[in-house]
Design a protein around this motif. Structure first.
Motif, short mmCIF file in Angstrom:
data_model
loop_
_atom_site.label_atom_id
_atom_site.label_comp_id
_atom_site.label_asym_id
_atom_site.label_seq_id
_atom_site.Cartn_x
_atom_site.Cartn_y
_atom_site.Cartn_z
N SER A 112 47.04 24.98 37.22
CA SER A 112 46.66 24.05 38.27
C SER A 112 45.34 23.35 38.01
O SER A 112 45.06 22.31 38.60
CB SER A 112 46.59 24.79 39.62
OG SER A 112 45.45 25.64 39.64
N GLY A 113 44.51 23.96 37.15
CA GLY A 113 43.19 23.40 36.93
C GLY A 113 42.26 23.68 38.10
O GLY A 113 41.15 23.17 38.16
N ALA A 114 42.74 24.50 39.04
CA ALA A 114 41.94 24.84 40.22
C ALA A 114 40.80 25.77 39.81
O ALA A 114 40.66 26.15 38.65
CB ALA A 114 42.83 25.50 41.27
N GLY A 115 40.04 26.18 40.77
CA GLY A 115 38.92 27.07 40.52
C GLY A 115 39.37 28.46 40.10
O GLY A 115 40.56 28.74 39.94
N THR A 116 38.42 29.33 39.95
CA THR A 116 38.65 30.70 39.53
C THR A 116 39.33 31.49 40.65
O THR A 116 38.91 31.42 41.80
CB THR A 116 37.31 31.37 39.18
OG1 THR A 116 36.68 30.60 38.16
CG2 THR A 116 37.49 32.79 38.72
N ALA A 117 40.35 32.24 40.30
CA ALA A 117 41.03 33.11 41.27
C ALA A 117 40.20 34.38 41.47
O ALA A 117 39.61 34.89 40.52
CB ALA A 117 42.42 33.48 40.77
N TYR A 118 40.16 34.86 42.72
CA TYR A 118 39.48 36.11 43.01
C TYR A 118 40.49 37.09 43.57
O TYR A 118 41.24 36.77 44.50
CB TYR A 118 38.34 35.90 44.00
CG TYR A 118 37.70 37.22 44.38
CD1 TYR A 118 36.89 37.90 43.47
CD2 TYR A 118 37.93 37.81 45.62
CE1 TYR A 118 36.34 39.13 43.79
CE2 TYR A 118 37.36 39.03 45.95
CZ TYR A 118 36.58 39.68 45.03
OH TYR A 118 36.02 40.91 45.35
N LEU A 119 40.52 38.29 42.97
CA LEU A 119 41.44 39.33 43.41
C LEU A 119 40.68 40.63 43.65
O LEU A 119 39.57 40.79 43.16
CB LEU A 119 42.52 39.61 42.33
CG LEU A 119 43.53 38.51 42.05
CD1 LEU A 119 42.98 37.47 41.14
CD2 LEU A 119 44.77 39.12 41.45
N GLU A 120 41.30 41.53 44.36
CA GLU A 120 40.81 42.90 44.50
C GLU A 120 41.99 43.81 44.22
O GLU A 120 43.03 43.69 44.85
CB GLU A 120 40.22 43.15 45.89
CG GLU A 120 38.92 42.37 46.09
CD GLU A 120 38.24 42.63 47.43
OE1 GLU A 120 38.78 43.40 48.25
OE2 GLU A 120 37.19 42.02 47.65
N ASP A 121 41.81 44.69 43.23
CA ASP A 121 42.86 45.62 42.80
C ASP A 121 44.16 44.88 42.45
O ASP A 121 45.25 45.33 42.76
CB ASP A 121 43.11 46.70 43.85
CG ASP A 121 41.88 47.57 44.09
OD1 ASP A 121 41.24 47.95 43.08
OD2 ASP A 121 41.57 47.85 45.24
N GLY A 122 44.01 43.72 41.81
CA GLY A 122 45.17 42.96 41.36
C GLY A 122 45.85 42.12 42.41
O GLY A 122 46.85 41.48 42.14
N LEU A 123 45.29 42.09 43.61
CA LEU A 123 45.91 41.34 44.72
C LEU A 123 45.01 40.22 45.19
O LEU A 123 43.81 40.41 45.39
CB LEU A 123 46.21 42.26 45.90
CG LEU A 123 47.13 43.46 45.60
CD1 LEU A 123 47.17 44.40 46.78
CD2 LEU A 123 48.51 42.97 45.23
N SER A 124 45.59 39.05 45.41
CA SER A 124 44.85 37.92 45.93
C SER A 124 44.49 38.17 47.39
O SER A 124 45.25 38.80 48.13
CB SER A 124 45.71 36.65 45.83
OG SER A 124 45.04 35.57 46.43
N LEU A 125 43.35 37.68 47.80
CA LEU A 125 42.92 37.85 49.20
C LEU A 125 43.41 36.70 50.07
O LEU A 125 43.20 36.72 51.28
CB LEU A 125 41.40 37.97 49.28
CG LEU A 125 40.82 39.16 48.53
CD1 LEU A 125 39.31 39.20 48.71
CD2 LEU A 125 41.43 40.46 49.00
#
Length: 161
Positions: free
Chosen positions: A147-160
């Motif tokens: 997507s060229g979007a920003g950085t993804a942030y996850l916790e324990d492999g799951l998106s918030l």
């Protein structure tokens, strides 16, 4: 409390960084560590003192695969892993390593004491190779890359989100 005592009292949470490397067919390179009975990983490892996560990712690819890659500039995903049995927890960063040419694939050499194998895996098949939290990290990084979007942030492999 002295500065030394203060420094020793801080939690020690290791950071790790990896590179996603793709071939011309969109397959991702995964490695099978020799220190694990089963399971695969992205090429990468622990960030050492005095280096940045991006430098660590490039260094680990050199150590693990014998490939010299430029220090990556695009962070795709950060995954905060909780401490659990056998895992120290901490941030896991995934960078875009770009295209792995056919010539680079042919030049891969790995230390047998560190890796058992490497393979190029179709993104649809990563669940067969990676545990759920790493597969989630991969999918988030792949989506951020596409997507060229920003950085993804996850916790324990799951998106918030």
């Amino acid at each position: 409390m002295s500065d030394d005592e203060y420094q020793r009292s801080l939690p020690r949470t290791p950071a790790a960084a990896a590179l996603l490397l793709f071939d011309e067919h969109g397959r991702v390179l995964l490695v099978q560590p020799a220190y694990k009975q089963d399971g695969w990983e992205f090429p990468g490892g622990v960030v050492e003192a005095g280096e940045t996560p991006a430098e660590a990712a490039a260094r680990e690819v050199k150590e693990e695969l014998g490939l010299t890659r430029p220090t990556p500039t695009r962070l795709l995903c950060v995954d905060w892993m909780r401490v659990r049995e056998g895992e120290p927890g901490g941030p896991r960063m995934v960078f875009d390593g770009g295209l792995l040419t056919w010539e680079e694939q042919q030049a891969i050499q790995f230390p047998q004491e560190e890796l058992r194998a490497w393979d190029l895996v179709d993104p649809a098949d990563v669940d067969r190779f990676l545990p759920p939290e790493r597969a989630g990290r991969f999918r988030a990084a792949l989506e951020a890359r596409a997507s060229g979007a920003g950085t993804a942030y996850l916790e324990d492999g799951l998106s918030l989100t």
